[in-house]
Design an enzyme around this catalytic site. Structure first.
Site, PDB file in Angstrom:
ATOM      1  N   GLY A   1      10.900  14.994  35.928  1.00 51.76           N
ATOM      2  CA  GLY A   1      11.574  16.173  36.455  1.00 51.76           C
ATOM      3  C   GLY A   1      12.130  17.091  35.395  1.00 51.76           C
TER       4      GLY A   1
ATOM      5  CE  LYS B   1      14.532  13.699  34.672  1.00 56.59           C
ATOM      6  NZ  LYS B   1      14.517  12.954  33.443  1.00 56.59           N
TER       7      LYS B   1
ATOM      8  CG  ASP C   1       9.484   7.399  28.897  1.00 58.90           C
ATOM      9  OD1 ASP C   1       8.918   7.341  27.780  1.00 58.90           O
ATOM     10  OD2 ASP C   1       9.528   8.432  29.579  1.00 58.90           O
TER      11      ASP C   1
ATOM     12  N   GLY D   1      16.018  20.636  29.681  1.00 59.13           N
ATOM     13  CA  GLY D   1      15.058  19.627  29.267  1.00 59.13           C
ATOM     14  C   GLY D   1      14.018  19.375  30.334  1.00 59.13           C
TER      15      GLY D   1
ATOM     16  N   GLY E   1      10.647  16.444  31.545  1.00 54.32           N
ATOM     17  CA  GLY E   1      10.049  15.138  31.350  1.00 54.32           C
ATOM     18  C   GLY E   1      10.727  14.088  32.196  1.00 54.32           C
TER      19      GLY E   1
ATOM     20  CB  VAL F   1      17.324  18.011  32.645  1.00 52.05           C
ATOM     21  CG1 VAL F   1      18.810  17.705  32.690  1.00 52.05           C
ATOM     22  CG2 VAL F   1      16.521  16.730  32.699  1.00 52.05           C
TER      23      VAL F   1
END
Ligand SMILES: *[C@@H]1O[C@H](CO)[C@@H](O)[C@H](O)[C@H]1NC(C)=O
Ligand SMILES: *[C@@H]1O[C@H](CO)[C@@H](O)[C@H](O)[C@H]1NC(C)=O
Ligand SMILES: *[C@@H]1O[C@H](CO)[C@@H](O)[C@H](O)[C@H]1NC(C)=O
Ligand SMILES: *[C@@H]1O[C@H](CO)[C@@H](O)[C@H](O)[C@H]1NC(C)=O
Ligand SMILES: *[C@@H]1O[C@H](CO)[C@@H](O)[C@H](O)[C@H]1NC(C)=O
Ligand SMILES: *[C@@H]1O[C@H](CO)[C@@H](O)[C@H](O)[C@H]1NC(C)=O
Ligand SMILES: *[C@@H]1O[C@H](CO)[C@@H](O)[C@H](O)[C@H]1NC(C)=O
Ligand SMILES: *[C@@H]1O[C@H](CO)[C@@H](O)[C@H](O)[C@H]1NC(C)=O
Ligand SMILES: *[C@@H]1O[C@H](CO)[C@@H](O)[C@H](O)[C@H]1NC(C)=O
Ligand SMILES: *[C@@H]1O[C@H](CO)[C@@H](O)[C@H](O)[C@H]1NC(C)=O
Length: 796
Positions: free
Chosen positions: A518, A534, A626, A513, A515, A520
């Site tokens: 950073g 992360k 977020d 992943g 965002g 992941v």
């Protein structure tokens, strides 16, 4: 040969003429004595020693300890006069000619005796198993220390109907403390707390039927023993193996100062004691340690912590067992003069005036006010019956803070103090502390399992057989839960080295992943746990600042928050290690249509719970800023866990003014209007984003639409909101009873609970209000969703 040698040795030692030197014996015979400087060592290998152990200034207790010193102090295994220490001068342990072993203080006062008698020759010897034995020459035991254990049971030492283990008062005060292990009249081994004011049997759990606790009341022989392989068996069928195996003498079962029963084994390599079994892995579940009017909380990195309730102060600043006392005066003839302070995630067990079912908050409050002795009340939601129960408390004892307790507790304080009572900073830190979640999962499985088994029992009626099986499986499960507990305690929240994480992620090869500051990666830690790691791109570079922030985040712990296992701060590298979630992000699951209505509702509820914890639980707001489907992860049971919380604190935001700052936070499509209009940022920004996420859950429509180049980020969520509102009004205008039909995700195939769906839509729209004040708090959202009282489930 050995006897001869021993004889020679002891006669040599006995004949030493200088009384001011310490002498070492291997046995005492009639007429001989030990002064406070002398020792008796065990035969043949001198593993134990007996003598006068200093427990304070010029005060001694006649004791048996491990001859070798492991750690700072000697390890005491038995004491003759723990509650009556003797003077250092002229004190003697004398084996009288009558055959009685006597401990006299300063030559006068008889402090302790073995109460034995024998006309034949008698000797006192310490054996290598730690047993001090007074026996006649023909081998008859007159007395042995194994029959009068203090707080320690050694391997092969029988624990009988007459035995009782009593904890020490504290780690440095060896006198009798508050916790006891004994065989009850029901033939079962129990642990009991006997405090200055309160007595409480707490093991096995008094709310369980004995056999569901894995015990039996049928065998009245009342014996238990830890054998030298580390296997404990009691006649009530309690049994366990220590986590180390094999024959070794250095083990001890101790009724510990903190009320936990533990087995310690000596680790030969480090020459220190290691816990290899313990009765409870939740230190706060043991009553009494924090006294009355306090809250216990435990963190992975510390044993447990006590704090006073708001408005209360510590009774004795050096001793928590005395608890706290109110720092105010309550007059109870007047209901106007007291009010309530709400405490989240705190539970008080017992001391109820009664359990009053189906009470409204107002009536519960009034009930408490009408009783002078009511100190507060627990207001709990009964999931089975679907109503609230009211439990007014007369004593606030066994206070336990944990994310596991969803229901609030209300503490009664004078109205005039209500505004001045600010939860202290200390309390703040407290509430972030938590029990280990691994245990929690096991515990829960356990209960479900027992429940279903109870059903079986009813159905089949094969009572005896089930008993046996329940017992067998429960112990199996319990021991595995314990082992997991240790693993967690042993690993905890920790620092990882960069090399370690590089290895775990195989050179950061598997990206899962992006965002949130950073990338992941998936990785496998050295203890075989799968982790999401992360790599932060623009993290705070100062290691101290980074640590300060991470330790706050690391302590946040809730079943709906992703768990952080550790971090790495090395050179320029800043990484976070999280638990790995099998089902990935909510965004992915929504795309692939895997979520039925039930799952969606639970995700909405769970996410709200996680956010409510962040916002309020700690009385210190952690704004997420977020909230979006990419940051809500799903575990194997599709339970949601909020990820990336507190991350904004870790990113370097120096030199960025507020306006720009706002722009780097949040994600297009989910951002509250405050961001765009440069209004103050409060927890309501998360509420707004949450509302949009729920609308997405309901409708299956992404607020960003397909047009990702559109830069009007603050406008996008409004499109979704107004679309939903429009559809709803349209339906209302036509008088359609099923107004939600037009907006619900077609992927659900119309399979959902209409009533709940309407509530969910209402809640989501309320959350996504433009007006900040019109939005509910996350706690209110949780209450509404839990209890489905569509409107106004607002506290107070
Ligand atoms: C060792 O004993 C001394 C005095 O008896 C005490 O002050 C100290 O705290 C003890 N150390 C440990 C680790 O228990
Ligand atoms: C140990 O605790 C007991 C009981 O509270 C107390 O009477 C005694 O003075 C304490 N001893 C020391 C050395 O503090
Ligand atoms: C301890 O008990 C276990 C289980 O009954 C047994 O296997 C083991 O041999 C025993 N150990 C000793 C030293 O008696
Ligand atoms: C009772 O327990 C003892 C010790 O565990 C055991 O030896 C004895 O066989 C048991 N008696 C019954 C009737 O189960
Ligand atoms: C403990 O270990 C022994 C073998 O050493 C085994 O027979 C027994 O079933 C084990 N008991 C438990 C409760 O795990
Ligand atoms: C507090 O407790 C300690 C240890 O039990 C005791 O020695 C001391 O006297 C107590 N202090 C007060 C003020 O009661
Ligand atoms: C409550 O009782 C106290 C003494 O018991 C009395 O002084 C006080 O006036 C009473 N207050 C009210 C409001 O009745
Ligand atoms: C709870 O009380 C309300 C109002 O008094 C009543 O309508 C409802 O049926 C009660 N619920 C239960 C489960 O008893
Ligand atoms: C990781 O990268 C280093 C060089 O950057 C290389 O030497 C090493 O073999 C790599 N390890 C793995 C497991 O790919
Ligand atoms: C943030 O980054 C700037 C340069 O990009 C650097 O000068 C500053 O020290 C950093 N601040 C922290 C707290 O790491």
């Amino acid at each position: 040969m050995a006897t001869l040698l021993r004889f020679l040795l002891s006669s040599l030692l006995l004949s030493l003429p200088l009384p001011s030197f310490s002498r070492t014996y291997t046995s005492l015979t009639k007429g001989s004595s030990l002064s406070t400087r002398d020792f008796l060592v065990s035969t043949p290998d001198a593993i134990f020693a007996a003598g006068f152990f200093s427990v304070g200034e010029n005060s001694y207790c006649f004791s048996v300890w491990f001859a070798e010193r492991y750690g700072d102090n000697h390890t005491i295994v038995w004491m003759a006069n723990r509650d009556q220490p003797v003077n250092g001068q002229h004190t003697k342990l004398i084996l009288q000619n009558s055959g009685n072993l006597e401990l006299t203080d300063a030559g006068q006062l008889l402090v302790w005796s073995s109460a034995t008698e024998s006309s034949s020759s008698v000797q006192l010897e310490l054996h290598d198993n730690g047993n001090l034995i007074l026996s006649t020459s023909d081998g008859q035991n007159l007395w042995q220390s194994f029959d009068s254990a203090t707080d320690t049971l050694l391997p092969e030492q029988l624990f009988t109907r007459n035995s009782i283990l009593v904890s020490s008062r504290s780690k440095t005060n060896y006198s009798s403390g508050f916790y006891k292990l004994y065989f009850g009249s029901d033939n079962v081994l129990h642990l009991r707390y006997e405090g200055p004011e309160i007595t409480n049997v707490f093991w096995p759990d008094p709310t369980l039927v004995i056999w569901t606790a894995g015990r039996s009341t049928y065998n009245s022989s009342k014996v238990a023993m830890l054998n030298s392989s580390g296997y404990f068996l009691s006649s009530d069928t309690l049994q366990f193996n220590t986590s180390d195996c094999g024959v070794r003498l250095q083990r001890r079962l101790v009724m510990d100062v903190d009320g936990n029963l533990r087995v310690y084994s000596l680790d030969k390599a480090t020459q220190s004691w290691q816990v290899t079994w313990q009765q409870s892995s939740e230190p706060c579940s043991i009553p009494g340690i924090c006294g009355a009017n306090s809250i216990c909380s435990s963190a992975p990195d510390s044993e447990r912590k006590c704090t006073c309730l708001p408005g209360y102060k510590m009774n004795n600043l050096t001793d928590w067992s005395n608890g706290c006392e109110p720092d105010f005066k309550l007059s109870c003839n007047d209901t106007v003069s007291s009010g309530f302070v709400q405490l989240l995630n705190v539970q008080y067990n017992g001391y109820d005036l009664g359990s009053f079912t189906n009470y409204t908050f107002e009536s519960c409050k009034n009930l408490c006010l009408s009783y002078c002795e009511c100190k507060g009340f627990q207001y709990t939601f009964d999931l089975v019956n679907g109503y609230y129960s009211c439990k007014p408390k007369t004593i606030l004892f066994n206070g336990y803070r944990s994310g596991d307790f969803p229901d609030p507790m209300y503490i009664r304080v004078p109205t005039i103090n209500l505004n001045t009572i600010k939860p202290s900073r200390d309390l703040n830190l407290q509430c972030t502390a938590q029990i280990t979640p691994l245990d929690r999962t096991y515990e829960r499985k356990n209960q479900d399992w027992v429940k279903s088994f109870l059903w079986c029992t009813l159905a089949i009626g094969a009572f005896e057989i089930i008993c046996l099986f329940t017992y067998f499986f429960k112990t199996q499960r319990r021991s595995s839960a314990k082992i997991q507990g240790y693993l967690q305690v042993a690993t905890g929240f920790r620092k990882f080295s960069y090399a370690e994480l590089k290895k775990a992620t195989r050179n950061f090869s598997e990206e899962i992943g992006q965002g949130g500051g950073g990338v992941v990666y998936k990785g496998m830690l050295s203890d075989n746990r799968v982790a999401a790691i992360k790599y932060l791109k623009e993290a705070i570079q100062g290691e101290a600042e980074f640590l300060a922030e991470i330790s706050t985040i690391g302590r946040l712990n809730h079943m709906n928050l992703i768990e952080i296992w550790g971090y790495c701060a090395e050179g320029k590298h800043r990484l976070l290690v999280y638990e790995y979630m099998e089902h990935g992000t909510l965004a992915n699951s929504l795309c692939s249509d895997k979520l039925d209505w039930k799952k969606r509702y639970e995700i909405a509820l769970g996410t709200a719970r996680g956010l409510a914890y962040l916002h309020e639980e700690c009385l210190e707001w952690v704004l997420h800023c977020d909230v979006k489907p990419e940051n809500i992860l799903l575990n194997s049971g599709y339970q949601p866990k909020v990820a990336d919380f507190g991350l904004s604190k870790l990113l370097n935001r120096s030199g960025i003014d507020n306006l720009q700052f706002s722009k780097i936070r949040g994600t297009r499509g989910y951002m509250a209007p405050e961001w765009a209009f440069n209004l103050p940022i409060t927890s309501k920004v998360d509420v707004y984003s949450y509302g949009i996420v729920v609308l997405e859950l309901i409708t299956g429509r992404r607020p960003t639409g397909g047009n990702s180049n559109d830069d009007s980020s603050a406008v996008e969520p409004r499109r979704l909101v107004s679309w939903v509102k429009g559809k709803m009004q349209e339906a209302d205008g036509r008088g359609s009873p099923t107004s939600v039909m037009g907006i619900v995700d077609p992927g659900l195939d119309g399979e959902f609970d209409m009533e709940r769906m309407e509530i969910l839509v209402k809640v989501a729209l309320k959350c996504a209000e433009e007006d900040i004040d019109a939005r509910p708090t996350m706690r209110e959202v949780v209450d509404i969703l839990l209890h489905q009282e569509s409107e106004g489930a607002v506290m107070f």
